[in-house]
Design a protein around this motif. Structure first.
Motif, PDB file in Angstrom:
ATOM      1  N   PHE B 129       0.827  -1.206   0.000  1.00 39.11           N
ATOM      2  CA  PHE B 129       0.000   0.000   0.000  1.00 39.11           C
ATOM      3  C   PHE B 129       0.862   1.257   0.000  1.00 39.11           C
ATOM      4  O   PHE B 129       0.648   2.183  -0.789  1.00 39.11           O
ATOM      5  CB  PHE B 129      -0.926   0.018   1.211  1.00 39.11           C
ATOM      6  N   PHE B 130       1.854   1.268   0.888  1.00 34.31           N
ATOM      7  CA  PHE B 130       2.695   2.479   0.992  1.00 34.31           C
ATOM      8  C   PHE B 130       3.481   2.708  -0.290  1.00 34.31           C
ATOM      9  O   PHE B 130       3.590   3.833  -0.771  1.00 34.31           O
ATOM     10  CB  PHE B 130       3.646   2.379   2.191  1.00 34.31           C
ATOM     11  N   ARG B 131       4.021   1.618  -0.847  1.00 34.00           N
ATOM     12  CA  ARG B 131       4.774   1.783  -2.091  1.00 34.00           C
ATOM     13  C   ARG B 131       3.888   2.364  -3.180  1.00 34.00           C
ATOM     14  O   ARG B 131       4.280   3.268  -3.913  1.00 34.00           O
ATOM     15  CB  ARG B 131       5.333   0.427  -2.544  1.00 34.00           C
ATOM     16  N   THR B 132       2.670   1.812  -3.285  1.00 32.34           N
ATOM     17  CA  THR B 132       1.735   2.306  -4.294  1.00 32.34           C
ATOM     18  C   THR B 132       1.416   3.770  -4.062  1.00 32.34           C
ATOM     19  O   THR B 132       1.395   4.576  -4.997  1.00 32.34           O
ATOM     20  CB  THR B 132       0.444   1.476  -4.236  1.00 32.34           C
ATOM     21  N   ALA B 133       1.170   4.125  -2.805  1.00 32.16           N
ATOM     22  CA  ALA B 133       0.812   5.503  -2.476  1.00 32.16           C
ATOM     23  C   ALA B 133       1.927   6.465  -2.881  1.00 32.16           C
ATOM     24  O   ALA B 133       1.678   7.519  -3.462  1.00 32.16           O
ATOM     25  CB  ALA B 133       0.523   5.627  -0.984  1.00 32.16           C
ATOM     26  N   PHE B 134       3.171   6.082  -2.606  1.00 34.54           N
ATOM     27  CA  PHE B 134       4.283   6.990  -2.893  1.00 34.54           C
ATOM     28  C   PHE B 134       4.566   7.067  -4.389  1.00 34.54           C
ATOM     29  O   PHE B 134       5.045   8.067  -4.894  1.00 34.54           O
ATOM     30  CB  PHE B 134       5.561   6.550  -2.163  1.00 34.54           C
ATOM     31  N   TYR B 135       4.264   5.960  -5.103  1.00 33.07           N
ATOM     32  CA  TYR B 135       4.584   5.951  -6.525  1.00 33.07           C
ATOM     33  C   TYR B 135       3.488   6.600  -7.360  1.00 33.07           C
ATOM     34  O   TYR B 135       3.749   7.117  -8.446  1.00 33.07           O
ATOM     35  CB  TYR B 135       4.826   4.514  -6.997  1.00 33.07           C
ATOM     36  N   PHE B 136       2.264   6.599  -6.843  1.00 29.82           N
ATOM     37  CA  PHE B 136       1.125   7.020  -7.662  1.00 29.82           C
ATOM     38  C   PHE B 136       1.289   8.384  -8.339  1.00 29.82           C
ATOM     39  O   PHE B 136       0.975   8.518  -9.523  1.00 29.82           O
ATOM     40  CB  PHE B 136      -0.174   6.974  -6.846  1.00 29.82           C
ATOM     41  N   PRO B 137       1.776   9.421  -7.636  1.00 31.03           N
ATOM     42  CA  PRO B 137       1.923  10.716  -8.329  1.00 31.03           C
ATOM     43  C   PRO B 137       2.794  10.636  -9.574  1.00 31.03           C
ATOM     44  O   PRO B 137       2.633  11.431 -10.501  1.00 31.03           O
ATOM     45  CB  PRO B 137       2.579  11.609  -7.273  1.00 31.03           C
ATOM     46  N   VAL B 139       2.752   8.458 -11.943  1.00 31.74           N
ATOM     47  CA  VAL B 139       2.132   7.971 -13.176  1.00 31.74           C
ATOM     48  C   VAL B 139       1.210   9.009 -13.805  1.00 31.74           C
ATOM     49  O   VAL B 139       0.807   8.872 -14.945  1.00 31.74           O
ATOM     50  CB  VAL B 139       1.331   6.663 -12.968  1.00 31.74           C
ATOM     51  N   THR B 140       0.857  10.041 -13.043  1.00 34.48           N
ATOM     52  CA  THR B 140      -0.081  11.016 -13.586  1.00 34.48           C
ATOM     53  C   THR B 140       0.659  12.007 -14.484  1.00 34.48           C
ATOM     54  O   THR B 140       1.865  12.167 -14.387  1.00 34.48           O
ATOM     55  CB  THR B 140      -0.758  11.790 -12.450  1.00 34.48           C
ATOM     56  N   SER B 141      -0.100  12.665 -15.352  1.00 35.34           N
ATOM     57  CA  SER B 141       0.546  13.555 -16.306  1.00 35.34           C
ATOM     58  C   SER B 141       0.899  14.879 -15.643  1.00 35.34           C
ATOM     59  O   SER B 141       0.247  15.319 -14.702  1.00 35.34           O
ATOM     60  CB  SER B 141      -0.363  13.807 -17.506  1.00 35.34           C
ATOM     61  N   PHE B 227       7.414  15.886  -5.444  1.00 31.23           N
ATOM     62  CA  PHE B 227       6.204  15.092  -5.265  1.00 31.23           C
ATOM     63  C   PHE B 227       6.035  14.076  -6.389  1.00 31.23           C
ATOM     64  O   PHE B 227       5.661  12.925  -6.162  1.00 31.23           O
ATOM     65  CB  PHE B 227       5.014  16.059  -5.220  1.00 31.23           C
ATOM     66  N   SER B 230       9.843  11.576  -6.753  1.00 32.84           N
ATOM     67  CA  SER B 230      10.459  10.781  -5.691  1.00 32.84           C
ATOM     68  C   SER B 230       9.976   9.330  -5.729  1.00 32.84           C
ATOM     69  O   SER B 230      10.721   8.420  -5.387  1.00 32.84           O
ATOM     70  CB  SER B 230      10.189  11.417  -4.326  1.00 32.84           C
TER      71      SER B 230
END
Lengths: 302, 369
Positions: B129-137, B139-141, B227, B230
């Motif tokens: 969950f934490f990895r996904t949360a930190f990586y999510f920004p 993937v967005t444009s 943001f 990272s």
């Protein structure tokens, strides 16, 4: 190793016997430490996820509500006005369609052409291979932004400015993707191909029906990277198109942000557009999440 | 990569890979699409733009037509010593972007390492969950994130609301052109630089202004860059951490090193190759700030978010100064190459110093494999 500057600080209790490779973790680390760690992680996670939640919440607010209470995650009055306006009264559907068209073609093209080139560089002993490879490295060193004006010049000269061809063709191959495929093909044992060669199969036949099916993990990596790359691309479309009918999402939403078709700030509208354009990449991300998270490069063996 | 010699085989039997004639045809056929596309849209454009940067082309017709003149270094001189607005704008854009690089590259690298180390614990519940949360920004444009940032960092936006809870009166971020360093000095009552800083200019900009720091508006972009990047770099560090050998850690543990010491003296040196990669990627990326500026501020307020990449674009496409725009792009190219080479020198593997060799009692060859 007796003269280390490290001050010996014997820990009570023996260190954990067999450590899992690469992850020295104490089997019991104190409760306070662990709860502090969780607290820190949760705070960071809120900072990283919060903005997106706020953006989705705001897209369902009225303009006035968005201005007065920018932090709340529950709209005062639920309003879908922003979405209605985007879908019924703006070019948003056109932008979305164009983004889909470009992304599908670019992704398909990159999967095929990157693996073709990668295979040749990894496996075919052809004269001039090292030259091609050196050229590829050189090309990777050129920063993209430097190419804005040059790319426009060439697209213009070729007569494909302001057309789907001008939007798609320049993106059909990417050097990094060729690299990923090359590294993957080098990791596959050559014996399979040798066997097929003995049986008299042609080079393309071997590539198409034997090697490519084995390359699924790397191909999925290429799909993810191409999809994200072309969906989120902005600068290339700025310099390759001008007509409203060919505007893609990134370009369209950027024009929204700088205040076209709006009176006042219209944050719900802009954030709704931003949220909608994030959905496809988010879906791809969650579908392939495991692979993204576990792979540092394309050549992951399962 | 070994160079293929085309010399006839000499008496010494050199085991050389033989080219299969069949492979030569297939090899060129297989790489042809790549060569054509990369050649047409990468190699040829660079050549064309190089010509344009030495010409007075105005954007009409072909840059190779007869009425386009070769003007030598004029476009470059305008930028690097013309004394006019072109030079001042270019200097301003370099100043803005340099502060951005100086702050973003170290911060994003440190944040990525911290996140990777935090998430990389075996015992952690909810690692995924934490990895996904930190990586999510990541993937967005950049466009979507910029739109979000314009909202969050509005004068009465969410960020200032949060700061308000903490008793801080937040600035009106994207409208504030004041330099952060100047503001800090101003808090101590220093509002005017010494004469030698205000009287001497570099690229049309007084030294005092070079030292202004990023503007408050640029700071919001700096936060945004950390943001959104990272997470990606965190993944690289996680991969590196998982490849580290446990033995060295165990040895340190047995030697009685505590967690902090193990991190500083064992883990960090082993991460050197990855840090090198991340800093290189960071440098290349941060010198090319374009999307955010195009979407968000168009260089404002007070030209404090103008970057070379955006200036190159507006010079050519809006002011029709194509030669100047191309020249800016090439200067930027040189800057990126220069910094990449520079940090190669700074971060290269050094032999262990004599002092350290005494301490360790063994000549080691630094980190790595």
């Amino acid at each position: 190793m007796s003269a280390t500057p490290v001050v010996a600080e014997r820990r009570s209790g023996p260190p954990a016997g067999s450590l899992p490779a690469g992850k020295p973790s104490r089997s019991r680390f104190r409760l306070s430490t662990s709860s502090l760690l969780y607290a820190v992680l949760v705070v960071i996670a809120v900072i990283y996820i919060g903005p997106f939640l706020i953006s989705i919440a705001t897209s369902f607010k009225t303009d006035a509500d968005a201005a007065t209470d920018p932090l709340s995650l529950i709209p005062q009055t639920w309003s879908t006005a922003a979405y209605a306006k985007l879908f019924l009264n703006s070019d948003f559907p056109t932008w979305f369609t164009n983004s889909v068209i470009v992304t599908v073609f670019v992704t398909a093209g990159r999967v095929f052409l990157n693996s073709l080139a990668g295979y040749a560089l990894a496996r075919l002993e052809f004269r001039g291979r090292n030259l091609v490879f050196a050229a590829l490295i050189a090309v990777m060193a050129v920063p993209g932004v430097v190419l804005l004006i040059p790319k426009f010049l060439v697209i213009n000269q070729l007569g494909i400015y302001d057309s789907y061809a001008g939007m798609i063709v320049p993106l059909l191959v990417d050097a990094a993707g060729v690299f990923i495929m090359k590294n993957f093909f080098e990791s596959i044992p050559a014996s399979v191909e040798e066997q097929a060669r003995v049986d008299g199969a042609g080079t393309f036949r071997i590539f198409w029906s034997i090697v490519l099916p084995m390359a699924r993990p790397a191909l999925i990596t290429i799909v993810i990277l191409s999809f994200q790359g072309s969906w989120n691309e902005l600068s290339h479309f700025i310099i390759s198109t001008q007509s409203p009918g060919l505007t893609v999402l990134t370009k369209g939403v950027a024009s929204l942000a700088s205040g076209q078709l709006s009176q006042g700030t219209q944050y719900p509208l802009k954030l709704a557009a931003a949220a909608l354009m994030t959905i496809p990449v988010a879906v791809v991300f969650f579908v392939f999440q495991k692979r993204i998270m576990n792979s540092s490069d394309g050549s992951v063996k399962e | 990569m070994t160079a293929v010699t085309t010399a006839p085989p000499t008496a010494a039997p050199v085991p050389k890979k033989k080219h299969r004639p069949r492979d030569t045809i297939a090899g060129w056929l297989f790489t042809a699409p790549m060569l054509v596309i990369l050649g047409l849209f990468l190699v040829v454009p660079v050549g064309m733009a190089l010509w344009v940067s030495f010409s007075d082309w105005t954007g009409r017709g072909s840059p190779f037509s007869a009425n386009v003149a070769f003007v030598g270094m004029k476009n470059y001189q305008d930028l690097l010593g013309g004394g006019g607005l072109a030079e001042r704008d270019f200097g301003t854009s370099l100043r803005n972007n340099a502060w951005y690089v100086v702050l973003v590259v170290p911060i994003q690298t440190i944040v990525a390492i911290v996140l990777a180390v935090l998430v990389n614990r075996q015992v952690l519940k909810g690692r995924g969950f934490f990895r996904t949360a930190f990586y999510f920004p990541s993937v967005t444009s950049s466009v979507a994130i910029t739109v979000l940032w314009l909202f969050l960092f509005g004068a009465t936006g969410a960020v200032n609301k949060v700061l308000g809870f903490l008793g801080i009166h937040g600035p009106s971020w994207f409208q504030d052109p004041s330099g952060v360093v100047h503001n800090i000095l101003g808090a101590f009552g220093i509002t005017q630089g010494p004469a030698f800083l205000t009287d001497n200019t570099v690229l049309g900009l007084p030294l005092w202004d070079w030292l202004a720091g990023p503007s408050v508006a640029m700071s919001a972009f700096i936060i945004m860059a950390v943001f959104t990047t990272s997470g990606t770099f965190m993944l690289l560090f996680i991969a590196a951490l998982q490849n580290l050998s446990g033995e060295v850690q165990e040895a340190a543990l047995i030697d009685g090193a505590n967690g902090w010491q193990r991190f500083c003296y064992v883990t960090l040196p082993q991460l050197r190759p990855t840090i090198f990669t991340v800093v290189t990627l960071g440098l290349i990326g941060t010198w090319q700030v374009f999307d955010q500026i195009y979407t968000g501020t168009q260089g404002g307020p007070g030209k404090t978010t103008l970057t070379p990449a955006y200036l190159s674009y507006t010079s050519a496409f809006e002011s029709q100064e194509w030669g100047r725009g191309a020249a800016i792009a090439f200067v930027l190219f040189v800057i990126i190459v220069f910094f990449t080479l520079l940090q190669r020198l700074v971060l290269r593997e050094r032999p262990v110093s004599r002092r350290h060799r005494r301490i360790y009692g063994a000549p080691s060859q630094g980190a790595g494999k």
